[in-house]
Design a protein around this motif. Sequence first.
Motif, short mmCIF file in Angstrom:
data_model
loop_
_atom_site.label_atom_id
_atom_site.label_comp_id
_atom_site.label_asym_id
_atom_site.label_seq_id
_atom_site.Cartn_x
_atom_site.Cartn_y
_atom_site.Cartn_z
N SER A 89 -30.93 -47.00 -64.75
CA SER A 89 -30.42 -47.47 -63.46
C SER A 89 -28.96 -47.10 -63.23
CB SER A 89 -30.61 -48.98 -63.32
OG SER A 89 -30.04 -49.63 -64.43
N SER A 90 -28.23 -46.74 -64.28
CA SER A 90 -26.86 -46.25 -64.06
C SER A 90 -26.40 -45.42 -65.27
CB SER A 90 -25.88 -47.41 -63.83
OG SER A 90 -25.64 -48.08 -65.04
N VAL A 91 -25.49 -44.51 -65.01
CA VAL A 91 -24.85 -43.73 -66.08
C VAL A 91 -23.35 -43.87 -65.90
CG1 VAL A 91 -24.62 -41.49 -67.22
CG2 VAL A 91 -26.74 -42.04 -66.00
N THR A 92 -22.68 -44.31 -66.95
CA THR A 92 -21.22 -44.46 -66.88
C THR A 92 -20.56 -43.48 -67.83
OG1 THR A 92 -21.62 -46.81 -66.58
CG2 THR A 92 -19.35 -46.17 -67.06
N CYS A 93 -19.53 -42.79 -67.35
CA CYS A 93 -18.76 -41.89 -68.22
C CYS A 93 -17.71 -42.75 -68.91
CB CYS A 93 -18.09 -40.80 -67.41
SG CYS A 93 -19.20 -39.93 -66.32
N LEU A 101 -25.79 -45.49 -70.66
CA LEU A 101 -26.87 -45.48 -69.67
C LEU A 101 -27.59 -46.82 -69.68
CD1 LEU A 101 -26.92 -42.50 -71.36
CD2 LEU A 101 -28.33 -41.97 -69.39
N LYS A 102 -27.70 -47.42 -68.53
CA LYS A 102 -28.34 -48.73 -68.42
C LYS A 102 -29.85 -48.52 -68.39
CE LYS A 102 -26.68 -53.05 -67.30
NZ LYS A 102 -26.78 -53.27 -68.72
N TYR A 103 -30.53 -49.15 -69.35
CA TYR A 103 -31.98 -49.04 -69.45
C TYR A 103 -32.55 -50.45 -69.58
CZ TYR A 103 -36.52 -48.23 -71.56
OH TYR A 103 -37.87 -48.26 -71.84
N ALA A 244 -31.16 -38.13 -56.57
CA ALA A 244 -29.80 -37.83 -57.01
C ALA A 244 -28.92 -39.07 -57.05
CB ALA A 244 -29.19 -36.76 -56.11
N ASP A 245 -29.54 -40.26 -57.09
CA ASP A 245 -28.71 -41.47 -57.05
C ASP A 245 -27.80 -41.58 -58.27
OD1 ASP A 245 -31.20 -41.65 -58.22
OD2 ASP A 245 -31.38 -43.81 -57.98
N LEU A 246 -28.33 -41.23 -59.46
CA LEU A 246 -27.48 -41.31 -60.65
C LEU A 246 -26.33 -40.29 -60.55
CD1 LEU A 246 -30.11 -41.58 -63.54
CD2 LEU A 246 -28.79 -43.43 -62.50
#
Length: 340
Positions: A89-93, A101-103, A244-246
């Motif tokens: 649901s999200s990827v944070t650098c 990565l939120k799973y 392309a939301d992520l």
Amino acid sequence: MNATPDQAMDHLDCVVVGGGPGGLTAAIYLARFRRRFALVDAGESRASWIPRSHNHPGFPQGVGGTELLQRMREQLGNHEGRVLSGTISSVTCRPDGTFALKYGRGTLTADHVILATGVVDVEPPLPNALEAVRRGLVRQCPICDAYEMIDAKLVVIGRGEKGLGEALFLRSYTSDITLVTLGEPLDLSPANMARMEEAGIRAVETPVTDIAVEGNRIARLAFADGMETTFDSIYSALGFHPRADLAAMMGLRLHEDGRIVTDDHQRTSIDGCYAAGDIVTGLNQLGVAMAQGEIAAVDIHNRLRAREGLKLASARDPAPPAFRQRVPEDAPAAEAQPAE
Ligand SMILES: Cc1cc2nc3c(=O)[nH]c(=O)nc-3n(C[C@H](O)[C@H](O)[C@H](O)COP(=O)(O)OP(=O)(O)OC[C@H]3O[C@@H](n4cnc5c(N)ncnc54)[C@H](O)[C@@H]3O)c2cc1C
């Protein structure tokens, strides 16, 4: 092969987001490079919509999309690795250059990410459109299957330059094409109108009121003005929405079509983040998605090799058990192979 979220919490070399042909190929390569990875898939591959592909090399009798995906999953299953069902649901650098990565309720962390999230087709607003695509009655991809439509009587649903472009592509396979706009304006410039007329393509701007399906074909379209047309197949030229939301959340550089821009190594605008398949601007094909998955996995492996320095295998230094290939008991002993 399938893992639980709890098993996936230690830091990884790579997380592959998406388990279509692009993501699965990348994962097969990473597994064979004995990298620590997880593949997370929400299970909505475009490939699963393919009734039977006849243009994918290596399958002279054609191959169904779900069968192809199953074969690839089986190949990945010959290796240990983490395959997780669900959605990232999200990827944070992170400040150290790695990714979180939120799973579900957990987080995966990795040095690299491959986004292989694909696109979603815009389906025509027709009765049972999704079922018609699955049965191959409404087609999405002339590059894939126009060859099977030589001399057929075709309808292209679409308008504007895109609709005409698809009709003109198909025109080199058949002379009988009607562009149907579903009640919308045709929206063509005078020059494009002239191209359409020169190619002998008809256009109908009247809304469609009914579709008659007979067995395995769409037999007739009925229009609001009482006109009816019989034909062999429909192509939908309504385009797609990139998943392309992520990518947008991460601030990756996107093309004007909303897809991800990459270089020749499938690197995106953020170091360590790669993209492969339909989500990358270019040709939407199985073989392209697979090739891009390969390129991304090789580049990641080479980056890690450079970081690790030369590592020599020894009989006393096996691969970590969690990532060792399962060798059948009756497999022949390994022989020396020349390097490629
Ligand atoms: C009807 C039809 C017929 C086609 N016929 C052919 C053909 O004959 N030949 C050919 O070469 N091509 C064909 N194609 C095109 C082909 O299917 C695609 O090019 C190919 O599937 C692209 O692979 P991909 O891995 O990029 O994306 P996909 O196969 O779409 O896979 C993307 C995966 O990522 C997952 N995902 C997305 N977001 C997330 C997230 N946040 N977290 C976890 N998972 C996520 C999705 O659920 C999906 O499983 C056809 C397509 C259609 C629709």
